[in-house]
Structures are given as structure tokens and as C-alpha cells.
Enzyme design. Structure first.
Site, PDB file in Angstrom:
ATOM      1  N   ASP A 144       2.512  -4.528  45.402  1.00 25.94           N
ATOM      2  CA  ASP A 144       1.884  -3.916  44.189  1.00 25.94           C
ATOM      3  C   ASP A 144       3.858  -2.668  43.657  1.00 25.94           C
ATOM      4  O   ASP A 144       3.114  -1.877  43.997  1.00 25.94           O
ATOM      5  CB  ASP A 144       1.447  -3.750  44.382  1.00 25.94           C
ATOM      6  CG  ASP A 144       0.332  -2.809  43.351  1.00 25.94           C
ATOM      7  OD1 ASP A 144       1.100  -2.622  41.847  1.00 25.94           O
ATOM      8  OD2 ASP A 144      -0.077  -1.776  43.214  1.00 25.94           O
ATOM      9  N   ASP A 165     -14.493  -1.545  12.955  1.00 23.80           N
ATOM     10  CA  ASP A 165     -13.821  -0.266  13.447  1.00 23.80           C
ATOM     11  C   ASP A 165     -12.190  -0.258  14.016  1.00 23.80           C
ATOM     12  O   ASP A 165     -12.314  -0.360  15.110  1.00 23.80           O
ATOM     13  CB  ASP A 165     -14.641   0.342  13.619  1.00 23.80           C
ATOM     14  CG  ASP A 165     -15.776   0.331  14.884  1.00 23.80           C
ATOM     15  OD1 ASP A 165     -14.980  -1.467  15.314  1.00 23.80           O
ATOM     16  OD2 ASP A 165     -16.323   0.527  15.679  1.00 23.80           O
ATOM     17  N   GLN A 189     -25.123  -2.707  12.597  1.00 19.00           N
ATOM     18  CA  GLN A 189     -24.134  -3.793  12.207  1.00 19.00           C
ATOM     19  C   GLN A 189     -24.610  -5.369  11.748  1.00 19.00           C
ATOM     20  O   GLN A 189     -25.168  -5.576  11.399  1.00 19.00           O
ATOM     21  CB  GLN A 189     -24.169  -3.568  14.216  1.00 19.00           C
ATOM     22  CG  GLN A 189     -23.229  -2.413  14.727  1.00 19.00           C
ATOM     23  CD  GLN A 189     -22.138  -3.349  15.419  1.00 19.00           C
ATOM     24  OE1 GLN A 189     -22.177  -3.976  15.995  1.00 19.00           O
ATOM     25  NE2 GLN A 189     -20.536  -2.862  15.690  1.00 19.00           N
ATOM     26  N   ASN A 240     -25.973   0.130  15.155  1.00 21.79           N
ATOM     27  CA  ASN A 240     -24.105  -0.568  16.497  1.00 21.79           C
ATOM     28  C   ASN A 240     -24.532  -0.466  17.869  1.00 21.79           C
ATOM     29  O   ASN A 240     -24.250  -1.423  18.124  1.00 21.79           O
ATOM     30  CB  ASN A 240     -23.897   0.902  15.837  1.00 21.79           C
ATOM     31  CG  ASN A 240     -22.904   1.423  16.003  1.00 21.79           C
ATOM     32  OD1 ASN A 240     -22.136   1.607  15.029  1.00 21.79           O
ATOM     33  ND2 ASN A 240     -22.064  -0.398  17.156  1.00 21.79           N
ATOM     34  N   ASP A 266       4.813  -0.861  40.873  1.00 22.47           N
ATOM     35  CA  ASP A 266       4.654  -0.447  40.333  1.00 22.47           C
ATOM     36  C   ASP A 266       3.163   0.806  40.927  1.00 22.47           C
ATOM     37  O   ASP A 266       2.604   1.540  39.612  1.00 22.47           O
ATOM     38  CB  ASP A 266       4.192  -0.793  38.482  1.00 22.47           C
ATOM     39  CG  ASP A 266       3.198  -1.904  38.894  1.00 22.47           C
ATOM     40  OD1 ASP A 266       2.461  -1.768  39.559  1.00 22.47           O
ATOM     41  OD2 ASP A 266       3.136  -2.151  37.577  1.00 22.47           O
ATOM     42  N   ASP A 326       5.126  -6.106  38.011  1.00 20.51           N
ATOM     43  CA  ASP A 326       6.065  -6.550  39.417  1.00 20.51           C
ATOM     44  C   ASP A 326       7.500  -6.851  40.383  1.00 20.51           C
ATOM     45  O   ASP A 326       7.265  -7.846  39.697  1.00 20.51           O
ATOM     46  CB  ASP A 326       4.452  -6.323  40.476  1.00 20.51           C
ATOM     47  CG  ASP A 326       3.634  -5.014  40.290  1.00 20.51           C
ATOM     48  OD1 ASP A 326       3.923  -4.077  40.609  1.00 20.51           O
ATOM     49  OD2 ASP A 326       2.562  -5.565  40.514  1.00 20.51           O
ATOM     50  N   GLU A 374     -10.628  -6.740  25.833  1.00 21.53           N
ATOM     51  CA  GLU A 374     -11.604  -7.127  24.636  1.00 21.53           C
ATOM     52  C   GLU A 374     -10.375  -7.368  23.560  1.00 21.53           C
ATOM     53  O   GLU A 374     -11.162  -7.930  22.584  1.00 21.53           O
ATOM     54  CB  GLU A 374     -11.711  -5.143  24.412  1.00 21.53           C
ATOM     55  CG  GLU A 374     -12.056  -5.117  23.116  1.00 21.53           C
ATOM     56  CD  GLU A 374     -12.214  -3.255  22.358  1.00 21.53           C
ATOM     57  OE1 GLU A 374     -13.109  -2.851  21.262  1.00 21.53           O
ATOM     58  OE2 GLU A 374     -10.790  -2.526  22.932  1.00 21.53           O
ATOM     59  N   TRP A 382     -23.199  -6.433  16.992  1.00 19.65           N
ATOM     60  CA  TRP A 382     -22.913  -7.830  16.707  1.00 19.65           C
ATOM     61  C   TRP A 382     -22.284  -8.499  18.412  1.00 19.65           C
ATOM     62  O   TRP A 382     -21.758  -9.502  18.029  1.00 19.65           O
ATOM     63  CB  TRP A 382     -21.916  -7.999  15.718  1.00 19.65           C
ATOM     64  CG  TRP A 382     -20.660  -7.303  15.506  1.00 19.65           C
ATOM     65  CD1 TRP A 382     -20.048  -6.206  16.706  1.00 19.65           C
ATOM     66  CD2 TRP A 382     -19.488  -8.087  15.273  1.00 19.65           C
ATOM     67  NE1 TRP A 382     -18.628  -6.275  16.002  1.00 19.65           N
ATOM     68  CE2 TRP A 382     -18.607  -6.965  15.132  1.00 19.65           C
ATOM     69  CE3 TRP A 382     -19.404  -9.191  14.159  1.00 19.65           C
ATOM     70  CZ2 TRP A 382     -17.646  -7.211  14.503  1.00 19.65           C
ATOM     71  CZ3 TRP A 382     -18.170  -9.257  13.633  1.00 19.65           C
ATOM     72  CH2 TRP A 382     -17.350  -8.648  13.854  1.00 19.65           C
TER      73      TRP A 382
END
Length: 630
Positions: free
Chosen positions: A28, A374, A258, A247, A30, A39, A568, A210
Site C-alpha cells: 500500500d 440530480d 421520486q 425521495n 500510497d 500502488d 455509485e 427509486w
């Protein structure tokens, strides 16, 4: 790969802390508590079995990071010695990702709002109140009694009882004391318990609208039907007690819903077997209630064209954004009122200053957040003026779903709230919507669907991935489907899937300097899943397999190179999780081992694997680039 000069067994007994520290020190480089392709260590590490003294070399980023992850799990046991399973170190990456999603990630993302799970929800980074607050509707008599008793037991915890019929003015009073909103409780053998739900992950530590549908798809694939049913129960609870599927279940989200995917989740659950006809009847009643009261009130989310829009309630800035997020918007107004920007912001929030133009901007902004997109330049400062392709595709599917359920399970007639509905009623609603969408949103020359600006009576020529939602909904004719696949799809396709918009559309709105995360070059799981389902619905099976492979290759390649990271979203221009737009990228910050992935990306992986054939799964495990296959 593993290599050794000696024959070795598949489980090595090691000194856990010693090996853990040595591996990190060597590999590791970094010091980010991960082992990744970035790395600069030797990428070779020798394991020594404490009993047999056999040695084995762990070689390469992927297997070294797997070793680190397995060690991180062992460290949680607080043992000095433990066994490392070499099968887990050299596990096929596709099998490893899918296994961890099914066996680990869904459980890590599970939450309940009850005595056992409450603190995991209310004590997170979004909690700004000195005293953690839970809001419960006065209509929920059982919930009020339960949580008021809990208030007596738990330290630093307060219950706020919401009026049965709250106003927007009341919601504004909650801005000074924001908190989580209660969800459903169920009677177990000896006590009430929270009905479980799945959070997306990271800072998104609540039940999202959602997101929960796509998560539900993943749960059903992984034979976790009870968890998918629990999501539906919490959808029903929100409609009953908050008037809409929120939401997310925080107080500042009471102003917006949503995308309506409740019916789609029920349909997917029903495919796996109906819990009971009474259960289905109850949810059908609530679906119809949501449709009528959230979406079909004229002048709110229903417009003069007969089509719908996103239209959130509330005034002024949304409260979930980070400090300074709107500075570029507020600055001209601060100058206009001759105030420092923070002072202007304060006076605007307190409604000391009221500015109609700024209020209108935030009507559109809040509505854009209701859409789930969004943010995107497609909807900035115009969302509430648009009959968007996405919302009307969702509602067409909603109407078709209700027609199907009434026809299939209730003898073609269903009565609720003293109103009798027939399956034919809902079919006619869907036909009307389909015709209006094709009249106002289809563009034959472009081979795409565009949002319709009903204020200016024109199509908005922004090329967004939502153009494929009608494929998913099944409202296209064969010519439209063919054009979407042959004309539109190539404009969105990158090595790792489809982007949120075309590059030309992302660039055309030069007045907006911010790179929006739902536009080009970013790729999102919902867009991929809805595209795949649409391609399959219109029998573009080979194209569906290609698009699945592209996305799953991106997830797999990223996890192999970056210590199991499942984020994500992705930047598809560089096929990377390293996203530099607006909010960063949730799911990338962890120490040593990714424990939860990210909700809808987890689901997309499990869903996509169902579509690929054995040969493509093999190639995926070998990380063969899509560019070498398609």
C-alpha cells in the site's frame, strides 16, 4: 496468480496482525488502506504457513487486494492466528463480486427503524440536530406509542409527532430540527420490530425512492424475497402516512416524491409468487391511491397536455446539499441585494428576502431532484415545465401494471374507496398516454424521444438516456424501437455502457459551466438496467447481451484494479470510478475491504449476470475488453 516452490494446502495458518501490517507496508505505497493498480509495490507477497512452513507467493494487484480483504475480515475476530483460504485469494472475480453481493452486501445495507436499528440511522453524518430526532405521523397510532416508549429508554433521542394532515408551512418549521422519518413496524412473536429496508450505501443512509426498486430487483434475483416484500411494505407505509413515496425518509424530503416504480416492484414480486391475494389487494389499493393523489391532480403533476411532469412542493433551497453548492446561483442575487453571499443566503432561507425569480429556479431544482436525476442540464431551471419522457414512461408502465393485476387476479374489476375500476379503464389510460407521448415527445428525424416543454410548446432537443425508457415501458412501435437501437443507442454507447446524455447535448448548454453528474460522460446503473429490459422486451437479445457485458466488464475491471470497489457511478469516458463532478462518488471511501458495494450497482451486477450466456460470463471473468468482442 499463486506460485510456490513447494506443494501447499489451500488454507494457510498465519499470524493475522503480523501479515496484515507487513502486507500494507510493502504494497500500500500510497497509504490509502487499499491495494490498487495505483500502488507501486513489488506486487508479490510471500505467505508462510505457521504449521507446515510451506510458502506461497501471492502475485498481482487483484490477488493481493483479495488477501488484504480476507485479512481485514480475520482481524475482526480478534484472534492472533487464523487461516487464510487461498481459494478466496484466487477466486474468479465475477464469482467473487456476485458472492459478496449476495452473502454480504445486502445484509450490510439492511436497516430497521426500531429499538435495535434506530441508532444506525439517526446518528450519521446528515444529523445536524444536537438531539437526534425521529418524526412520526400522528396517524400511525402504533408507531407513536412504540417510539414514545423508546424515547424514555434511549439517551439523546427525541420523538416529534407530525400532524395527521400537515401543510407545507409545517414542513418548513422542520428545517430547524431536521430528522429521520419513521417507517413501518411489524408484529413479531414477542415484540414490534421495524420492517427492514435497504439503503444505497455510504452517506445515503436512509430509504430512497427509486433506488429501492432497483435494489428490490437484485434482492429477488438473490432469493431474498422477504427483503423485497419489506421494501414494498415501506412504500405502502409512506403513501399511507406521508402521502407519497418519498425521495428519502428524512423530514426535508417531505416535499417531494421520486419516480413511480411501486407497481413495477409489485409485479416483480408477483412473478416470484404472490404472498397472498389479500396482500396483493392491499398494495393495489395503495398503488391506485398514489396514482390518483400524487400524479393525477390537475395543475400539480398533471399538466394541460394530459401528460405529467415532476413538480416538487416547497420554497427555496433544498436542504440536503452540501454548504456552498448553490453559490454560483446565489452570487448574482447577493450582488443584486448588495449583501455578502452568506448573509444573502441566510436572509433568503429565513424569507426575509423574497425573490420570485430565485424561487422559480428552486421550484425547478426541487422538481429535478424529484426526478432522481440530480443534477442534469436537461432539467436545470426548466424541470417543472417539462412533460419529461421518463415520468410519462413510468406512468404508462404503472397504468399497464394496474390493468394486468386487475385482469389477472381480480376478475377484471376492482373496487376501492367506493370507486369501481375495470382493467379496461386502465388500458385506456395507458393508450391515451402512449398516443400523447408519441405525439409530443417522439422525434422521427432524430430517432429519439425528447421531453416536451408544455410552456413554450416545443420539444427540448436534449439527447438523454431517458430516451430509452419507452423501450422499457413497452410503449414504442417496432419502427421506433428499431430507430432507438440503430440510431440513438450508438450515440450513447461507450466501452463500459451508456452515458447519461450524448456528448453533444452535454456541451450544447454552454451557459451552464458545471459538469452535471447525470450527463455525459457519466454512467449510472438505472439507465443500464432499464435499457437492458427494453432491449429484451423488443427481442434485441444480442444487443442486450452486449450492453450488459459492457457494464459488467466495467464493474469487474474496476473491482479487480481497485480493491473490490463498487461505486455509485462511473466516468465512461475513462472507464473509471474516479468521478470529478458535483458530489464525488459514493462507495469509494472505505478501509481495507468494501463491505456494502452500492445498492443499485450491486443489483445491476446480479441482474446482468442472468442475461449473459456461459461464454460471455467466462470472458467477463477473464476481463476481455468489450472492444475485443463487439
Amino acid at each position: 496468480m499463486l506460485s510456490s516452490t513447494k506443494k501447499y494446502k489451500m488454507k494457510f495458518l498465519i499470524n493475522i496482525n503480523e501479515v496484515f501490517e507487513k502486507l500494507l507496508s510493502q504494497e500500500d505505497t500510497d497509504q490509502d488502506k487499499k491495494i490498487t493498480k495505483d500502488d507501486n509495490g513489488p506486487k508479490r507477497f510471500v505467505l508462510l504457513d505457521q504449521n507446515t512452513k510451506a510458502e506461497v507467493e501471492i502475485i498481482g494487484t487483484y490477488q493481493l487486494s483479495n488477501l488484504l480483504q480476507e485479512l481485514a475480515v480475520l482481524k475482526e475476530s480478534d484472534l492472533i492466528l487464523g487461516e487464510v483460504d487461498l481459494n478466496r485469494i484466487q477466486e474468479n472475480p465475477v464469482e467473487r463480486i456476485s458472492r459478496k453481493i449476495k452473502d454480504d452486501y445486502w445484509d450490510e445495507l439492511s436497516r430497521t427503524i426500531d429499538k435495535k436499528g434506530l441508532m444506525q440511522i439517526i446518528e450519521d453524518e446528515k444529523t445536524s440536530s444536537e438531539v437526534a430526532t425521529l418524526h412520526v405521523s400522528a396517524k400511525d397510532k402504533q408507531g407513536v406509542a412504540y417510539f414514545q416508549e423508546l424515547e424514555k429508554e434511549l439517551p439523546n433521542f427525541k420523538v416529534e409527532i407530525m400532524p395527521e394532515n400537515y401543510s407545507m408551512e409545517y414542513i418548513e418549521t422542520l428545517n430547524d430540527k431536521p430528522g429521520i422519518l419513521a417507517l413501518a413496524l411489524e408484529q413479531k412473536t414477542y415484540s414490534l420490530q421495524g420492517v427492514p429496508f435497504i439503503v444505497p450505501g455510504g452517506r445515503f443512509n436512509e430509504m430512497y425512492g427509486w433506488d429501492s426498486y432497483f435494489i428490490g430487483l437484485g434482492l429477488l434475483i438473490d432469493n431474498k424475497k422477504d427483503k423485497a416484500i419489506a421494501i414494498a411494505e415501506n412504500f405502502k407505509y409512506q403513501i399511507t402516512y406521508y402521502g407519497k413515496i418519498l425521495n428519502a425518509n428524512r423530514s426535508y424530503y417531505l416535499t417531494r416524491t421520486q419516480p413511480p416504480l411501486y407497481s413495477s416492484l409489485i409485479i416483480e414480486i408477483v412473478k416470484k409468487g404472490i404472498p397472498s391475494l389479500i396482500w396483493l389487494q392491499s398494495h393495489l389499493e395503495t398503488m391506485i391511491l398514489e396514482y390518483n393523489t400524487v400524479w393525477m391532480i390537475q395543475g400539480n403533476r398533471l399538466t394541460v397536455t394530459g401528460l405529467n411532469r415532476y413538480k416538487a412542493d416547497g420554497i427555496g433551497m433544498p436542504f440536503e446539499v452540501e454548504a456552498g453548492h448553490f453559490d454560483d446561483v446565489l452570487e448574482p442575487y447577493a450582488i443584486k441585494y448588495n449583501l455578502p453571499i452568506r448573509e444573502f443566503e441566510k436572509q433568503y432561507l429565513q424569507r426575509i428576502i423574497v425573490d420570485a425569480d430565485l424561487d422559480e429556479y428552486f421550484v425547478h431544482d426541487r422538481s429535478m431532484r424529484e426526478s432522481g436525476h440530480d443534477t442534469t442540464n436537461r432539467l436545470i431551471n426548466k424541470c417543472a415545465n417539462l412533460n419529461s419522457v421518463d415520468i410519462n414512461s413510468f406512468l404508462y408502465k404503472y397504468e399497464k401494471d394496474i390493468a394486468y393485476i386487475i385482469e389477472t387476479y381480480f376478475g377484471s374489476t376492482f373496487k376501492t374507496d367506493n370507486v369501481s375500476y375495470t382493467a379496461e379503464d386502465w388500458k385506456q389510460k395507458a393508450i391515451y398516454r402512449k398516443n400523447k407521448i408519441n405525439e409530443l415527445c417522439w422525434n422521427e428525424q432524430a430517432g429519439m424521444y425528447f421531453d416536451y416543454d408544455f410552456v413554450n410548446k416545443t420539444q427540448l432537443p436534449f439527447e438523454a438516456a431517458t430516451t430509452f425508457f419507452p423501450l422499457w415501458a413497452g410503449l414504442c412501435d417496432d419502427n421506433q424501437a428499431k430507430k432507438l437501437v440503430e440510431v440513438a443507442l450508438p450515440q450513447f454507447t461507450k466501452t463500459g455502457g451508456i452515458t447519461g446524455s450524448t456528448k453533444s447535448s452535454a456541451a450544447q448548454l454552454s451557459i451552464y459551466t458545471t459538469q452535471r453528474q447525470w450527463d455525459y460522460p457519466f454512467g449510472w446503473a438505472p439507465h443500464q438496467i432499464l435499457l437492458w429490459e427494453g432491449l429484451l422486451k423488443y427481442n434485441f437479445r444480442d444487443k442486450a447481451k452486449e450492453m450488459v457485458y459492457r457494464w459488467l466488464w466495467l464493474i469487474t475491471r474496476n473491482a479487480v484494479d481497485y480493491n473490490g470497489t463498487i461505486p455509485e457511478k462511473f466516468d465512461l469516458e475513462i472507464s473509471s470510478h474516479k468521478v470529478f463532478a458535483e458530489y464525488g462518488n459514493v462507495g469509494t471511501e472505505f478501509d481495507y475491504i468494501a463491505k456494502e458495494g452500492f445498492g443499485w450497482v450491486n443489483a445491476s451486477y446480479q441482474y446482468g449476470l442472468q442475461i449473459l450466456n456461459a461464454d460471455l460470463k467466462t470472458k467477463l471473468g477473464e476481463l476481455v475488453s468489450p472492444e475485443d468482442l463487439f
